[in-house]
Enzyme design. Sequence first.
Site, PDB file in Angstrom:
ATOM      1  N   ASP A  70       0.830  -1.217   0.000  1.00  0.00           N
ATOM      2  CA  ASP A  70       0.000   0.000   0.000  1.00  0.00           C
ATOM      3  C   ASP A  70       0.855   1.253   0.000  1.00  0.00           C
ATOM      4  O   ASP A  70       2.070   1.203   0.199  1.00  0.00           O
ATOM      5  CB  ASP A  70      -0.999  -0.019   1.172  1.00  0.00           C
ATOM      6  CG  ASP A  70      -0.389  -0.488   2.484  1.00  0.00           C
ATOM      7  OD1 ASP A  70       0.842  -0.390   2.636  1.00  0.00           O
ATOM      8  OD2 ASP A  70      -1.142  -0.935   3.356  1.00  0.00           O
ATOM      9  N   GLU A 111      -9.909  -2.033   4.416  1.00  0.00           N
ATOM     10  CA  GLU A 111     -10.503  -1.641   5.688  1.00  0.00           C
ATOM     11  C   GLU A 111     -11.820  -2.390   5.930  1.00  0.00           C
ATOM     12  O   GLU A 111     -12.436  -2.892   4.977  1.00  0.00           O
ATOM     13  CB  GLU A 111     -10.782  -0.128   5.664  1.00  0.00           C
ATOM     14  CG  GLU A 111      -9.533   0.729   5.448  1.00  0.00           C
ATOM     15  CD  GLU A 111      -8.648   0.828   6.693  1.00  0.00           C
ATOM     16  OE1 GLU A 111      -8.635  -0.093   7.527  1.00  0.00           O
ATOM     17  OE2 GLU A 111      -7.953   1.854   6.818  1.00  0.00           O
ATOM     18  N   ASN A 157      -8.109  -2.606  13.687  1.00  0.00           N
ATOM     19  CA  ASN A 157      -9.466  -2.863  13.183  1.00  0.00           C
ATOM     20  C   ASN A 157      -9.501  -4.108  12.290  1.00  0.00           C
ATOM     21  O   ASN A 157     -10.508  -4.370  11.638  1.00  0.00           O
ATOM     22  CB  ASN A 157      -9.979  -1.647  12.398  1.00  0.00           C
ATOM     23  CG  ASN A 157      -9.103  -1.339  11.185  1.00  0.00           C
ATOM     24  OD1 ASN A 157      -8.157  -2.070  10.910  1.00  0.00           O
ATOM     25  ND2 ASN A 157      -9.431  -0.276  10.470  1.00  0.00           N
ATOM     26  N   HIS A 217      -7.617  -4.652   9.630  1.00  0.00           N
ATOM     27  CA  HIS A 217      -7.306  -4.458   8.202  1.00  0.00           C
ATOM     28  C   HIS A 217      -6.042  -5.202   7.787  1.00  0.00           C
ATOM     29  O   HIS A 217      -5.159  -5.460   8.603  1.00  0.00           O
ATOM     30  CB  HIS A 217      -7.255  -2.974   7.818  1.00  0.00           C
ATOM     31  CG  HIS A 217      -6.026  -2.223   8.257  1.00  0.00           C
ATOM     32  ND1 HIS A 217      -5.984  -0.845   8.302  1.00  0.00           N
ATOM     33  CD2 HIS A 217      -4.801  -2.636   8.671  1.00  0.00           C
ATOM     34  CE1 HIS A 217      -4.785  -0.455   8.693  1.00  0.00           C
ATOM     35  NE2 HIS A 217      -4.058  -1.517   8.932  1.00  0.00           N
TER      36      HIS A 217
HETATM   37  P1  PGA Z   1       1.633  -1.520  12.585  1.00  0.00           P
HETATM   38  O1  PGA Z   1       0.520  -1.555  11.461  1.00  0.00           O
HETATM   39  O2  PGA Z   1       2.642  -2.542  12.209  1.00  0.00           O
HETATM   40  O3  PGA Z   1       2.205  -0.135  12.519  1.00  0.00           O
HETATM   41  O4  PGA Z   1       0.946  -1.824  13.875  1.00  0.00           O
HETATM   42  C1  PGA Z   1       0.091  -2.788  11.011  1.00  0.00           C
HETATM   43  C2  PGA Z   1      -0.961  -2.600   9.948  1.00  0.00           C
HETATM   44  O5  PGA Z   1      -1.716  -1.620  10.021  1.00  0.00           O
HETATM   45  O6  PGA Z   1      -1.038  -3.451   9.049  1.00  0.00           O
END
Ligand code: PGA
Length: 267
Positions: free
Chosen positions: A85, A163, A156, A158
């Site tokens: 992404d 999302e 959440n 994702h």
């Molecule tokens: P993080 O994010 O490693 O910064 O916790 C993980 C994600 O959102 O996939």
Amino acid sequence: MSDIAPTRVLEKAGASVLVYSTAELACQAAADRLAETLKTAVATRGRAVLGLATGSTPEPIYAQLVAKHRAGELSFAQAVSYNLDEYYPISPLDPNSYRAYMHQHLFRHVDLPAHQAHVLDGTVPEFATAEHAAQFDRWISEDGGFDLQLLGIGRNGHIGFNEPADLPLEKALALPTRLVELDSVTRADAVKQFGDASHVLHRALTVGVAQILAARSILIVALGTNKAPAVGLSLNGPMTSNVPASLLQAAPGKVTWMIDEAAASEI
Ligand code: PGA
């Protein structure tokens, strides 16, 4: 095989769940898995196609891969990478871009040729984002699909920036690479990166669920108690577009979770 032994191994929702006593060990084991997959793919097919992730979780994994490269144990010369992404709109030179993150944590330290490292382009004009995203999917498919897709998980649930959404399962599983609106939880978690809530971008480009599920192997890493509810729902709950990581249940036998005890507390 990695020398790092999990403290527990569970089979859950079609996935192998390897639980490590610490975040550091989980990341070492994840780096070992990535390195093994890269080497095996290069040995058998002459190249490895890797789906890479960003965020705080993969940082120590990339540090381990860089250390292996510096020790002469790992080459990326025959690797092709695609990042999951990128924020939108954003310049690759913006320190908050995931292109900049990849440069800082991996690309500048290893021998991955620049033309083999792909990151979605946060500068394409909005009218061209759908075609750019479709082209990204085509390139991945033309390269033979991912040998391994590395994933983190959002609070959440994702994966990438797919999302939570209310979608029929069939549609959720078929989501292509595309421009998306970021969820409020994702934006809240991005404040630490952007410095101020008003600076957090609202949109991003993300590789879709369909391409993630098509990978020959999927390695998802989750660390810390704040990920425990999402991990629990993804592995104990039904497959639902409201918990995007639960959609990995549609790829039985291909998914490995590497998590620490804190993240495993609600399984
Ligand atoms: P993080 O994010 O490693 O910064 O916790 C993980 C994600 O959102 O996939």
